[in-house]
Motif scaffolding. Sequence first.
Motif, PDB file in Angstrom:
ATOM      1  N   SER A 209      25.002  40.643  31.752  1.00  0.00           N
ATOM      2  CA  SER A 209      25.902  41.709  31.773  1.00  0.00           C
ATOM      3  C   SER A 209      25.133  43.165  32.073  1.00  0.00           C
ATOM      4  CB  SER A 209      26.399  42.054  30.218  1.00  0.00           C
ATOM      5  OG  SER A 209      25.306  42.206  29.482  1.00  0.00           O
ATOM      6  N   PRO A 210      25.937  44.022  32.668  1.00  0.00           N
ATOM      7  CA  PRO A 210      27.408  44.115  32.395  1.00  0.00           C
ATOM      8  C   PRO A 210      28.203  43.632  33.607  1.00  0.00           C
ATOM      9  CG  PRO A 210      26.379  46.462  33.328  1.00  0.00           C
ATOM     10  CD  PRO A 210      25.511  45.291  33.024  1.00  0.00           C
ATOM     11  N   ALA A 211      29.207  43.427  33.615  1.00  0.00           N
ATOM     12  CA  ALA A 211      30.141  42.777  34.674  1.00  0.00           C
ATOM     13  C   ALA A 211      31.555  43.401  34.761  1.00  0.00           C
ATOM     14  CB  ALA A 211      30.473  41.245  34.317  1.00  0.00           C
ATOM     15  N   VAL A 212      32.259  43.231  35.895  1.00  0.00           N
ATOM     16  CA  VAL A 212      33.444  43.869  36.080  1.00  0.00           C
ATOM     17  C   VAL A 212      34.253  42.796  36.628  1.00  0.00           C
ATOM     18  CG1 VAL A 212      34.847  45.550  37.075  1.00  0.00           C
ATOM     19  CG2 VAL A 212      32.640  46.299  36.522  1.00  0.00           C
ATOM     20  N   ILE A 213      35.449  42.374  35.879  1.00  0.00           N
ATOM     21  CA  ILE A 213      36.333  41.579  36.544  1.00  0.00           C
ATOM     22  C   ILE A 213      37.501  42.195  37.183  1.00  0.00           C
ATOM     23  CG2 ILE A 213      37.488  39.234  36.160  1.00  0.00           C
ATOM     24  CD1 ILE A 213      35.867  38.523  33.853  1.00  0.00           C
ATOM     25  N   LEU A 214      37.873  42.065  38.270  1.00  0.00           N
ATOM     26  CA  LEU A 214      39.061  42.683  38.783  1.00  0.00           C
ATOM     27  C   LEU A 214      40.228  41.637  39.032  1.00  0.00           C
ATOM     28  CD1 LEU A 214      37.277  45.020  41.605  1.00  0.00           C
ATOM     29  CD2 LEU A 214      38.806  45.740  39.694  1.00  0.00           C
ATOM     30  N   VAL A 215      41.076  41.843  38.401  1.00  0.00           N
ATOM     31  CA  VAL A 215      42.201  40.708  38.508  1.00  0.00           C
ATOM     32  C   VAL A 215      43.412  41.083  39.464  1.00  0.00           C
ATOM     33  CG1 VAL A 215      43.836  39.300  37.008  1.00  0.00           C
ATOM     34  CG2 VAL A 215      41.563  39.891  36.016  1.00  0.00           C
ATOM     35  N   VAL A 216      43.566  40.329  40.383  1.00  0.00           N
ATOM     36  CA  VAL A 216      44.650  40.514  41.346  1.00  0.00           C
ATOM     37  C   VAL A 216      45.697  39.428  41.362  1.00  0.00           C
ATOM     38  CG1 VAL A 216      43.089  41.918  42.662  1.00  0.00           C
ATOM     39  CG2 VAL A 216      43.358  39.480  43.317  1.00  0.00           C
ATOM     40  N   GLY A 217      46.915  39.699  41.895  1.00  0.00           N
ATOM     41  CA  GLY A 217      47.866  38.378  41.988  1.00  0.00           C
ATOM     42  C   GLY A 217      49.286  39.138  42.009  1.00  0.00           C
ATOM     43  N   VAL A 218      50.294  38.300  42.458  1.00  0.00           N
ATOM     44  CA  VAL A 218      51.556  38.886  42.485  1.00  0.00           C
ATOM     45  C   VAL A 218      52.118  39.045  41.101  1.00  0.00           C
ATOM     46  CG1 VAL A 218      51.802  38.115  44.994  1.00  0.00           C
ATOM     47  CG2 VAL A 218      52.691  36.737  43.012  1.00  0.00           C
ATOM     48  N   ASN A 219      53.353  39.712  40.921  1.00  0.00           N
ATOM     49  CA  ASN A 219      53.825  39.719  39.668  1.00  0.00           C
ATOM     50  C   ASN A 219      54.492  38.649  39.191  1.00  0.00           C
ATOM     51  OD1 ASN A 219      53.326  42.336  39.508  1.00  0.00           O
ATOM     52  ND2 ASN A 219      55.220  43.213  40.355  1.00  0.00           N
ATOM     53  N   GLY A 220      54.354  38.223  37.811  1.00  0.00           N
ATOM     54  CA  GLY A 220      55.125  36.824  37.640  1.00  0.00           C
ATOM     55  C   GLY A 220      54.385  35.619  37.619  1.00  0.00           C
TER      56      GLY A 220
END
Length: 339
Positions: A137-148
């Motif tokens: 650590s430290p870590a950053v997780i960027l979460v992407v994706g379409v709605n739903g």
Amino acid sequence: MFKNLFRRDKNDKQREEEKEIEIVEEKNETLEESKVGFFGKLKAGLDKTRKGMTEKIDSILKSYTKIDEELFDDLEEILVTADVGINTTMNITDNLKDRVKEEGMTDPQGVKELLKEEIKEAMRLPNLSNTLKINPSPAVILVVGVNGVGKTTTIGKLAYNLKKENKKVILAAGDTFRAGAIEQLNEWSKRAEVDLVTHNEGADPAAVIFDGIQAAKARKCDVLICDTAGRLHNKKNLMNELNKIFRVVEREYPDAQKEVLLVLDATTGQNAISQAKVFKEVCNISGVALTKLDGTAKGGVAIALQSELGLPVKLIGVGEKIDDLQQFNIDDFVDAIFD
């Protein structure tokens, strides 16, 4: 007297050693039980895929008395229907034909085990890791994706899992466009018992991520998980928005481990592959979280994602409960479908 004292010391030492052995055995039993529970949950979550794929394979193999081209055609059809993807299916069946020939196999029943091995092999690509890159650590997780697709739910469940591993987690509500996104993430942060950084609806997502990073540094957190907007209808806007967020992360948190996690809905099958292709063009995806596997017979999409697109599946959703998000493992996944 000294003899008795020595005997007592020896007995005490023996008792301590026996106690230590008992503790180790108990720990091993607990680990074994949790592994069985984990695999059982995975198997139950992949029930529809198993019925749509393995049961059909069993049925086909039983109907043949010899191994011929027609048998391979039938197997191809089953794999394509399970959303393994045409290219991946062709590669798997071509390799399967070679293996059958090499081993001089004549009994159709022996093909199943070889097929299982070839699917595992198709998913194992060089430099592809199925483990989240969050250590050290430290870590950053960027979460992407379409709605739903289950993006917010995945973030909440992941935060819960990491908290269980004694990691300090902060969430940043970077999806400021979708109505209700911030409230939904707030609900999950409460359930997972982790902190949340938010701005008002319509705020600049990059500003939210900036504040999230400052909070993560100040509170010495291990993992910062950032939600992002999932507007795919305008690729240029999406690209600009994500690039702005990536620049903020690089500038403000250069030493942090970075993971760009694409969330895809397994029930959409080949549509999930199409989404993955678009996001791959837009940003540097480092892993996939595949949700709703328990609700579909299209679990083969995980095979296509790795084999065809070279995107490692890192997390899979096999149920609706908070602890139903699992780390992905190739052997466990394929075994759960085939066994």
